[in-house]
Design an enzyme around this catalytic site. Structure first.
Site, PDB file in Angstrom:
ATOM      1  CE  LYS A  76      46.235  41.335  44.128  1.00  0.00           C
ATOM      2  NZ  LYS A  76      45.548  42.429  43.382  1.00  0.00           N
ATOM      3  CB  SER A 151      42.265  40.567  42.031  1.00  0.00           C
ATOM      4  OG  SER A 151      43.169  41.650  42.069  1.00  0.00           O
ATOM      5  CB  SER A 175      42.110  44.607  42.397  1.00  0.00           C
ATOM      6  OG  SER A 175      41.492  43.745  41.492  1.00  0.00           O
TER       7      SER A 175
HETATM    8  N1  GLN Z   1      37.801  43.031  39.021  1.00  0.00           N
HETATM    9  C1  GLN Z   1      38.527  43.628  37.936  1.00  0.00           C
HETATM   10  C2  GLN Z   1      38.939  42.581  36.937  1.00  0.00           C
HETATM   11  O1  GLN Z   1      38.520  41.485  37.056  1.00  0.00           O
HETATM   12  C3  GLN Z   1      39.670  44.431  38.481  1.00  0.00           C
HETATM   13  C4  GLN Z   1      40.900  43.656  38.692  1.00  0.00           C
HETATM   14  C5  GLN Z   1      42.004  44.474  39.267  1.00  0.00           C
HETATM   15  O2  GLN Z   1      41.849  45.634  39.621  1.00  0.00           O
HETATM   16  N2  GLN Z   1      43.159  43.853  39.334  1.00  0.00           N
HETATM   17  O3  GLN Z   1      39.654  42.833  36.034  1.00  0.00           O
END
Ligand code: GLN
Length: 488
Positions: A76, A151, A175
Site C-alpha cells: 500500500k 482504503s 481499511s
Molecule cells: N473507511 C474508513 C474511513 O474512511 C476507514 C479508513 C481506514 O481504516 N483507513 O475512515
C-alpha cells in the site's frame, strides 16, 4: 497453473523444493500485472527492475528456509519505501521519495521478500472505496463496474486478481478488513501495538494498525509472524513474544465459545449478506464450537466516536504537510499564501472535509462537547468488549453491511459511505484484532455478478492466534476462498 496463482504457503514449498525460482515467480506476477492492470489500475508505482534484480539475487543464494523468501508482495502506498515514491494516494505527496523504509518493509526485506510495487489507496487512507485517490479508480476484479473497497483497495485488487501473492494494508477503521471482504480475500488487522507503524504515514495514530491481505488464513499467519513484534522506533509496540501463528491455527476448535452480538445485525443491512453471515456462524457449530449471544450496546455509538476521534487525529497529523518540507508546493508570493495554496491544491475534498471536522472538534469551546465526550464513549465501547470476552473466546459479525457497490454510488454522499465502516470501527476503537474471511456470494440488487461476502472475527487483545484458528478451521471446511474473480 501460473505461479502467480499460488498462495504463499504453496509458493514457499515450490521454491524450497526448487520446482521453480523466485525469478520465475516474480515474472509471472509482472506478466499478470501487464495483462490486467490497465483495466484494474491497482498499482501507482511499479518497481519491476528492482524486483527482478532482487529475485535473481535471492535465487543465487538459494536459501528458501524462511517462509517469505522470494515471495512477491504489493505494498500500500502509505508505507515509506527507501528510494521509491510514496504518495499516500494524495497529490500533496506526488513526488515524495522517502530516504528510509518503514520497519515492516525492512523486516520483510530481511526475510527476502520481493516488492512488486506500490498500490493505490484512498487519499491518506480516508475512504471505503479507493475513489478518493488522486491517482486512479481501482476496479474490483469480480466486477469492474464496482469498487474494490477501501482504503486498501489497491492491495485487495492486486491480490484478488493474482497480480501479487499478498499485500500489505493498513486499518484505522476497517481499511484492511472491508476491502478484503469486498474482494473475496482474507484481511487481518492485528491488535493495536502488535505490529510497528514506524515509517507508515499516520492517519489517526490511536487507531492505525498494519496487516496483511492474503488468499488464505495460513498466509495471513505467515505474514503476521514475520512483521509482528516490538520495535524501538514505535513506542506503541508491545514486547510480547510473537507466536507461531501458522502452526497454532491448525489445532481444532472444539469447545471454543463464539459470541454473536445482536447489535451487529442492523435493519439497514443487506438481507442476503446477513443470511450468509448467519449461515457461516452456524457452520462453526458443526465444527464443535459453541455459539453464545452477547451484547455490545455501545458499539452502535462506534461510528459517531470514530468520526470525531479520527478527524481530530488526522487534522493534527496532516498539519505537517505545508509545502515546505515534503511534496507538492504551490507557487505563491509569500509564506502564508504558499501554505494556503499548497494545502488547497494538494488535498482532495474528503481530506479537506475531515481536516475541518477535526479542527472544529478540537477547538476550544467544542473540545469538551466533542473530542472529550468521544474519548469517554471510547472507554464504554472497550468495556463492552472486555465484558463479552469474559464469556467467549471470539466474537463474530459481518465485516461490511453490503457487498461491493458501484463507482459513484456513495462517493458524493459521505454519510452513506461512512456507514460502510459500521461493523469494523469499534474494533479499532477498542484496539482489538480482527480478521475478515470469505463466507458467501451474493447477487447485488443492481447487478448480475455474484459478489463476495466477508465474515468478521474479533479476538481478545494479543490473541490473534485463537481468532485465526477459528478462521482457519472455517476456511478449511468451506470452499469460498477457492472461488476466483473474472479477472484473475
Ligand atoms: N473507511 C474508513 C474511513 O474512511 C476507514 C479508513 C481506514 O481504516 N483507513 O475512515
Amino acid at each position: 497453473m501460473k505461479l502467480n496463482q499460488l498462495t504463499i504457503a504453496q509458493a514457499h514449498d515450490g521454491l524450497k523444493a526448487k520446482k521453480f525460482s523466485a525469478t520465475e515467480l516474480a515474472k509471472d506476477c509482472f506478466a499478470q500485472i501487464k495483462k490486467t492492470d490497465q483495466e484494474l489500475e491497482a498499482f501507482i508505482t511499479l518497481t519491476e527492475e528492482q524486483a527482478m534484480a532482487r529475485a535473481e539475487a535471492i535465487d543465487k543464494v538459494g536459501d528458501f528456509s524462511k517462509p517469505l523468501t522470494g515471495i512477491p508482495l504489493a505494498v500500500k502506498d502509505i508505507f515509506c519505501t527507501n528510494g521509491v515514491r510514496t504518495t499516500v494516494g494524495s497529490r500533496i505527496l506526488e513526488n515524495y521519495v522517502p530516504p528510509f523504509s518503514a520497519s515492516v518493509i525492512e523486516r520483510l526485506e530481511q526475510q527476502g521478500s520481493v516488492m512488486l510495487g506500490k498500490v493505490n489507496m484512498d487519499e491518506f487512507a480516508c475512504g471505503s472505496s479507493t475513489e478518493t485517490s488522486f491517482y486512479a479508480k481501482t476496479k474490483n476484479p469480480w466486477d469492474t463496474q464496482r469498487v474494490p473497497g477501501g482504503s486498501s483497495g489497491g492491495s485487495a485488487a492486486a491480490v484478488s486478481s493474482n497480480q501479487s501473492l499478498y499485500a500489505l494494508g493498513t486499518d484505522t477503521g476497517g481499511s484492511i478488513r472491508q476491502p478484503a471482504s469486498l474482494c473475496g480475500l482474507v484481511g487481518l488487522k492485528p491488535t493495536y501495538g502488535r505490529v510497528s507503524r514506524y515509517g507508515v504515514v499516520a492517519m489517526a495514530s490511536s487507531l492505525d494498525q498494519v496487516g496483511p491481505m492474503t488468499k488464505t488464513v495460513e498466509d495471513a499467519a505467515l505474514v503476521l509472524e514475520a512483521i509482528a513484534g516490538v520495535d524501538p522506533k514505535d513506542a506503541t509496540t508491545v514486547n510480547l513474544p510473537v507466536r507461531e501463528y501458522a502452526k497454532e491455527i491448525k489445532q481444532d476448535i472444539k469447545g471454543l465459545k463464539i459470541g454473536v452480538p445482536k447489535e451487529y445485525f442492523i435493519d439497514g443491512m443487506d438481507k442476503e449478506v446477513e443470511a450468509s453471515v448467519r449461515e457461516a456462524i452456524n457452520k462453526f457449530k458443526d465444527l464443535g464450537a459453541e455459539i453464545v449471544d452477547v451484547s455490545l450496546p455501545h458499539s452502535m455509538s462506534g461510528l459517531a466516536v470514530y468520526y470525531i476521534l479520527m478527524p481530530s487525529e488526522l487534522s493534527s497529523n496532516l498539519a505537517k504537510f505545508d509545502g515546505v518540507r515534503f511534496g507538492h508546493s504551490a507557487k505563491a508570493d509569500n509564506l502564508l499564501e504558499n501554505y494556503l495554496q499548497t494545502r488547497a491544491e494538494g488535498f482532495g475534498p474528503e481530506i479537506r472535509r475531515r481536516i475541518m471536522l477535526g479542527t472544529y472538534s478540537l477547538s476550544s469551546g467544542y473540545y469538551d462537547a466533542y473530542y472529550l465526550k468521544a474519548q469517554k464513549v471510547r472507554t464504554l465501547v472497550r468495556r463492552d468488549f472486555d465484558q463479552a470476552f469474559e464469556q467467549v473466546d471470539c466474537i463474530m459479525t459481518p465485516t461490511s453491511p453490503t457487498v461491493a457497490f458501484k463507482f459513484g454510488e456513495k462517493v458524493d454522499d459521505p454519510l452513506t459511505m461512512y456507514l460502510s465502516d459500521i461493523f469494523t470501527v469499534s474494533v479499532n476503537i477498542a484496539g482489538l484484532p480482527g480478521i475478515s474471511v470469505p463466507c458467501g456470494m451474493v447477487k447485488p440488487s443492481n447487478g448480475e455478478t455474484l459478489m463476495p461476502v466477508g465474515l468478521q472475527l474479533i479476538g481478545k487483545a494479543f490473541d490473534e492466534s485463537t481468532m485465526m484458528r477459528l478462521a482457519y478451521n472455517y476456511e478449511q471446511a468451506t470452499d469460498w476462498h477457492k472461488l476466483k474473480p473474472a479477472i484473475a
